[in-house]
Design a protein around this motif. Structure first.
Motif, PDB file in Angstrom:
ATOM      1  N   TYR A 109       2.290  -8.160  -3.097  1.00 10.05           N
ATOM      2  CA  TYR A 109       0.995  -8.835  -3.022  1.00 10.05           C
ATOM      3  C   TYR A 109       1.128 -10.316  -3.375  1.00 10.05           C
ATOM      4  O   TYR A 109       0.549 -11.187  -2.719  1.00 10.05           O
ATOM      5  CB  TYR A 109      -0.035  -8.169  -3.936  1.00 10.05           C
ATOM      6  N   ASN A 152      -4.804  -2.481  -8.210  1.00  9.94           N
ATOM      7  CA  ASN A 152      -5.886  -2.404  -7.217  1.00  9.94           C
ATOM      8  C   ASN A 152      -6.789  -3.633  -7.261  1.00  9.94           C
ATOM      9  O   ASN A 152      -7.296  -4.082  -6.229  1.00  9.94           O
ATOM     10  CB  ASN A 152      -6.678  -1.115  -7.381  1.00  9.94           C
ATOM     11  N   ASP A 202       0.677   4.224  -2.741  1.00 14.47           N
ATOM     12  CA  ASP A 202       0.540   5.634  -2.357  1.00 14.47           C
ATOM     13  C   ASP A 202       1.622   6.490  -3.008  1.00 14.47           C
ATOM     14  O   ASP A 202       1.335   7.581  -3.524  1.00 14.47           O
ATOM     15  CB  ASP A 202       0.599   5.786  -0.839  1.00 14.47           C
ATOM     16  N   LYS A 261      -4.898  -6.182  -5.406  1.00  8.24           N
ATOM     17  CA  LYS A 261      -5.014  -5.843  -3.980  1.00  8.24           C
ATOM     18  C   LYS A 261      -6.337  -6.386  -3.412  1.00  8.24           C
ATOM     19  O   LYS A 261      -6.356  -6.951  -2.311  1.00  8.24           O
ATOM     20  CB  LYS A 261      -4.948  -4.325  -3.822  1.00  8.24           C
ATOM     21  N   GLN A 294       0.832  -1.208   0.000  1.00  6.84           N
ATOM     22  CA  GLN A 294       0.000   0.000   0.000  1.00  6.84           C
ATOM     23  C   GLN A 294       0.864   1.253   0.000  1.00  6.84           C
ATOM     24  O   GLN A 294       0.534   2.231  -0.660  1.00  6.84           O
ATOM     25  CB  GLN A 294      -0.965   0.010   1.187  1.00  6.84           C
TER      26      GLN A 294
END
Length: 128
Positions: free
Chosen positions: A44, A115, A18, A118, A14
């Motif tokens: 991940y 994403n 960011d 994720k 994460q």
């Protein structure tokens, strides 16, 4: 390797997302954005390997998104196959990577793929 290791990797991933998002619109930061997205994917995938108590590869394979994904597939985690687009980020997965302008990926699009990965990792974490 354990759930706590996986959670730590997910938090680091994460952070990479960011960092990538902060520089997403700056063309001069393209390679750095790609690197951070690739690092997030690597983390991940390794988090999912950790959940399954799989050993991480060594050497160059440890950063090869295709190798990591194939390892998960071979261990019976077929759901990962639908996220194969992230493999293309491997070319960025080196802090000194410089991807030629004509070979650059649309990193806005790949942020979406990251994403999606994720989300899958989050779903998997709930199972442990």
């Amino acid at each position: 390797m354990s759930v706590s290791t996986a959670k730590s990797m997910i938090l680091k991933a994460q952070d990479n997302i960011d960092i990538a998002q902060k520089s997403m619109g700056d063309e001069s930061q393209h390679d750095i954005v790609g690197y951070n997205l690739a690092q997030a994917c690597e983390l991940y995938l390794k988090a999912m390997m950790s959940l399954r108590e799989l050993e991480f590869p060594e050497g160059d394979d440890s950063h090869d998104l295709d190798f990591l994904m194939t390892t998960l597939e071979e261990e019976g985690f077929s759901e990962i196959s639908s996220h194969a687009d992230v493999i293309e980020l491997t070319q960025y997965n080196n802090p000194s990577a410089h991807v030629r302008k004509d070979e650059r990926l649309d990193l806005d699009e790949y942020l979406g793929h990251v994403n999606d990965l994720k989300k899958l990792v989050g779903e998997q974490l709930k199972l442990y």
